[in-house]
Every structure is written in structure tokens, then in C-alpha cells.
Design a protein around this motif. Structure first.
Motif, short mmCIF file in Angstrom:
data_model
loop_
_atom_site.label_atom_id
_atom_site.label_comp_id
_atom_site.label_asym_id
_atom_site.label_seq_id
_atom_site.Cartn_x
_atom_site.Cartn_y
_atom_site.Cartn_z
N ILE A 1 0.83 -1.21 0.00
CA ILE A 1 0.00 0.00 0.00
C ILE A 1 0.87 1.26 0.00
CG2 ILE A 1 -2.01 -1.05 1.08
CD1 ILE A 1 -1.01 0.12 3.77
N THR B 1 -0.49 4.22 -2.04
CA THR B 1 -1.70 4.78 -1.43
C THR B 1 -1.36 5.61 -0.20
OG1 THR B 1 -3.03 2.92 -2.19
CG2 THR B 1 -3.92 4.23 -0.37
N PRO C 1 -3.38 5.84 -5.59
CA PRO C 1 -3.76 4.43 -5.51
C PRO C 1 -3.67 3.70 -6.85
CG PRO C 1 -5.28 5.76 -4.23
CD PRO C 1 -4.40 6.72 -4.99
#
Length: 416
Positions: A138, A141, A285
Motif C-alpha cells: 500500500i 496509497t 492508488p
């Protein structure tokens, strides 16, 4: 907490506090950086400045900032980031607060240079600490969320600062910004911890590069002899060159040449911040799926076309191209930070981002002076935006070979 595989929902309370402090630091730093362009129309007459001199004051911020960024970046790989971020952010606030007392170009340059000195720790160390507390899956993000603080800062510059100016003059804008930065320093001291206690050193274990599928560059010698590293650095330079010009002169252009009210001109900066926030939250993202390079190219196109659009647009059309420029500006910084981990070693993130920040600083230092000179020579700030578009186009051309590398999976440590 298994950092390598965790998602957003599995972040601990301390991790959230650390990331919140990072967001606030970015918010304060970029509010200060981009409020200069908002306050500039009100400062020109009292300080008796030409546009070239106005660009020189802004350049003083970036001169000291870019000189210190590599040093701070390297230090951030091996020092207590809690104390580093506390001290430097307070220093940034002090220089900003003193801007209200400037009565000459020289004094303003000295004060803003002090602010730039403190701001040197508001990018690379922030991204280092954010990556320590988040996982690989992630990264794009989370870094985009942290970087969202910068867009919120731009929005504050365009929305809140004009309110202070309307009430008490341009000096009150600097007072507000300086006190906010000192508060951010206190928040860093309270919230930030060097690394998760469950993982004494999350940077020890190296994985294959996320993009290239190869062993990462793990020493300073191999890093600084790597061609890819310097291509990205140059793209970063021209990217910063293109972006800083509208932030310096768009507000002045709208007020002086398009006869817009000061409040309406400030709204253009707010729109840039809104676009930047959209760019971070949408494109960031997406980079976890489509790759950093693809999104970096999209950002370069938006910045270039946005700057060109400012030359020939008014009214709603100007607002639209300003928003699109903001989308491109907003997402790019987090992408550069994320691709540092994709291509190179996590152990060197501070040094990588610090060195790239040096190149960014060089571009940001040169840009206001060149753009101001172009405006003074031609008699219109439209020339400045054309210069900005040229910088964005060069950045785009430098990034194109990286797309081919990403698709082919070429080894990141190929012979320079």
C-alpha cells in the motif's frame, strides 16, 4: 503488525499518529512554500520590487533548501527523525514568522532562506518515516495520503491567507503561517516515533524491486553510478521547474493582467490545491496497479498542458486548466517518493530523496528568476507560463524511457 502485508485498516494507533504528524508537517511546509505567490501582489508595492526581485526572494528559499536537502536526506537514514522533524519544522516557522518584519528585498530573502532551511526536512525525512510505518503493498496509497497534506496546504494558502490579508494586511499572513509551523513542530515531538517497536529495523530486509523484479541498488557507490537514478533526478528537476512558476506568478498574473479581484485570484490557488488533492487520492492508488512511471507521465502531461492553458485562458476556462494543472502537480511528488523504493534500496531512501530534492531545488531556484526575467522582458507573465510548459515537456521526455524499462523489466543496475 506485519508491515510487508498490512492494509490501511490494519495500521496501529501509533502508526496513524505518525502518519497524521507527517500530513500536518506537509500541510505546514507547503502552505508556507506556496503562500508566497498568494501574498506577492500585496508585497510588491510596499517593498518596491520588480518581478525579477520577487523571483529572487523565492529563489533564496529554494537555494538553501536544495543545498541542505541531500545532507538532511542522508542524515534521516540514520538519526532520530522525531528530533530532526521537530527542530527543523520549528526553524521553518521562525523564518516564516520573521517575514512580516521585512522592509527590503534583502531582508525578505534572508528570512525566507531561513524558512527554506527548516523546510529541507519536510520532504525526504517525512517520506522515510511514513514508509517505515507502512507496508509495501500500500506504499503508493499511503504516501499519496501523506502527500495530501501538501495539497491541503495549497488550499489553505489560497483560502485562509487572503482572509488574514483582508483583515490585517500581508504581514498577518506570515504571522499565521509561522505560528502554524511551530505548532506542527510540537505535534511532531508528541506523535512521531522512529520506527515500529515490533520491527526493530524494518529497513534491514531487502526484497526484489517491485517494478523491475531485480535486486535493488544497495550501496551509495552503486546508487550514484546508476544511470536510472540520474534520469529520474533530472526529470524531478524539470518537473519542479515547471510547477513552481505558476505557483509564483499565477496570482499576480490574475490580479495585474486579468484584472481579477485579489480574492478571485486566490481562489485559483485554492483550485490548484483541490486538483492536487484529487490527483493524490485518485492517481496515487492507481499507481499501485498500473505502476509509478505511468502515473508520473500522466502528471507531466497535465502540468505541461495546464501551464500552456494559463497563457490563453480566462474565466471558467482558466479555472479548469488550473484545476488540471493541480491534478498533475498533486500526484507527482508521492510517485517519485514511491518509485525510490521500487527501483532502489529502502536503506537509502533518505539519501535518494535528499539527492532528488537537491535537483528539485535547483529547478525551483532557477525557475522564478528565469520566469520573472521573461515577464519583465516581454511585459507579460504569459511568457513565464510558456517557460513553465517547456520545463514540463522536458520532464515528460526524460520519463518516457522509464516506461520502456518498466514494460521490459530491464535490470535496474544496468551499466551506466
Amino acid at each position: 503488525m506485519r508491515l510487508g502485508k498490512m492494509g490501511i485498516n490494519s495500521l496501529s494507533g501509533r502508526a496513524i499518529a505518525v502518519l497524521a504528524a507527517c500530513i500536518f508537517t506537509a500541510f505546514a511546509a507547503f502552505s508556507i512554500r506556496y503562500s508566497y505567490g498568494v501574498l506577492l501582489p500585496e508585497m510588491l508595492s510596499p517593498l518596491g520590487m520588480t518581478k525579477t526581485q520577487a523571483g529572487t526572494i523565492y529563489a533564496s528559499y529554494f537555494a538553501i533548501n536544495c543545498l541542505l536537502s541531500p545532507v538532511v536526506g542522508i542524515i534521516s537514514d540514520r538519526c532520530n527523525l522525531r528530533m530532526l522533524l521537530t527542530a527543523f519544522v520549528v526553524l521553518m516557522g521562525t523564518g516564516t514568522f520573521l517575514m512580516q518584519y521585512a522592509t527590503s528585498v534583502m531582508q525578505a530573502s534572508a528570512c525566507f532562506a531561513l524558512a527554506g532551511m527548516g523546510a529541507a526536512a519536510c520532504w525526504a525525512p517525512v517520506m522515510v518515516i511514513a514508509q517505515r510505518w507502512t507496508g509495501d503493498s500500500i506504499r503508493g496509497t499511503v504516501l499519496s495520503l501523506v502527500d495530501a497534506g501538501s495539497s491541503l496546504g495549497v488550499m489553505a494558502a489560497g483560502t485562509l491567507v487572503p482572509l488574514f490579508v483582508a483583515r490585517s494586511g500581508w504581514q498577518s499572513g506570515w504571522t499565521f503561517l509561522g505560528l502554524m509551523a511551530v505548532t506542527a513542530g510540537a505535534v511532531n515531538f508528541i506523535c512521531i516515533r522512529n520506527r515500529p517497536p515490533q520491527v526493530p529495523d524494518v529497513l534491514v530486509t531487502e526484497k526484489k524491486c517491485a517494478i523491475l523484479g531485480s535486486e535493488p541498488v544497495i550501496s551509495y557507490r552503486s546508487l550514484f553510478s546508476n544511470r536510472l537514478f540520474w534520469i529520474i533526478a533530472l526529470a524531478y528537476l524539470f518537473n519542479g521547474f515547471a510547477i513552481i512558476i505558476p505557483f509564483t506568478f499565477l496570482n499576480t498574473y490574475a490580479c495585474k493582467e486579468l484584472a481579477m479581484s485579489y480574492e478571485a485570484a486566490g481562489f485559483l490557488i485554492t483550485l490548484t490545491g483541490i486538483g492536487g488533492l484529487v490527483g493524490k487520492l485518485v492517481l496515487g492508488p492507481l499507481s499501485d496497479t498500473f505502476g509509478r512511471v505511468v502515473i508520473m507521465l500522466v502528471c507531466a502531461v497535465l502540468v505541461t498542458m495546464g501551464a500552456l492553458g494559463m497563457v490563453c485562458s480566462t474565466g471558467a476556462a482558466l479555472q479548469t486548466v488550473t484545476f488540471l494543472f493541480g491534478v498533475g502537480y498533486g500526484a507527482c511528488w508521492g510517485m517519485y517518493a514511491a518509485c525510490a523504493s521500487d527501483y532502489f534500496s529502502k536503506k537509502l531512501i533518505g539519501a535518494i530523496l535528499g539527492t532528488w530534492s537537491l535537483y528539485l531545488g535547483i529547478g525551483s531556484f532557477i525557475a522564478p528568476i528565469v520566469a520573472g526575467w521573461a515577464a519583465d522582458s516581454s511585459g507579460t507573465l504569459q511568457s513565464a507560463f510558456i517557460v513553465a510548459a517547456c520545463g514540463g515537456a522536458v520532464s515528460l521526455l526524460l520519463l518516457l524511457p522509464l516506461l520502456k524499462i518498466q514494460k521490459q523489466g530491464v535490470h535496474s543496475t544496468a551499466t551506466p
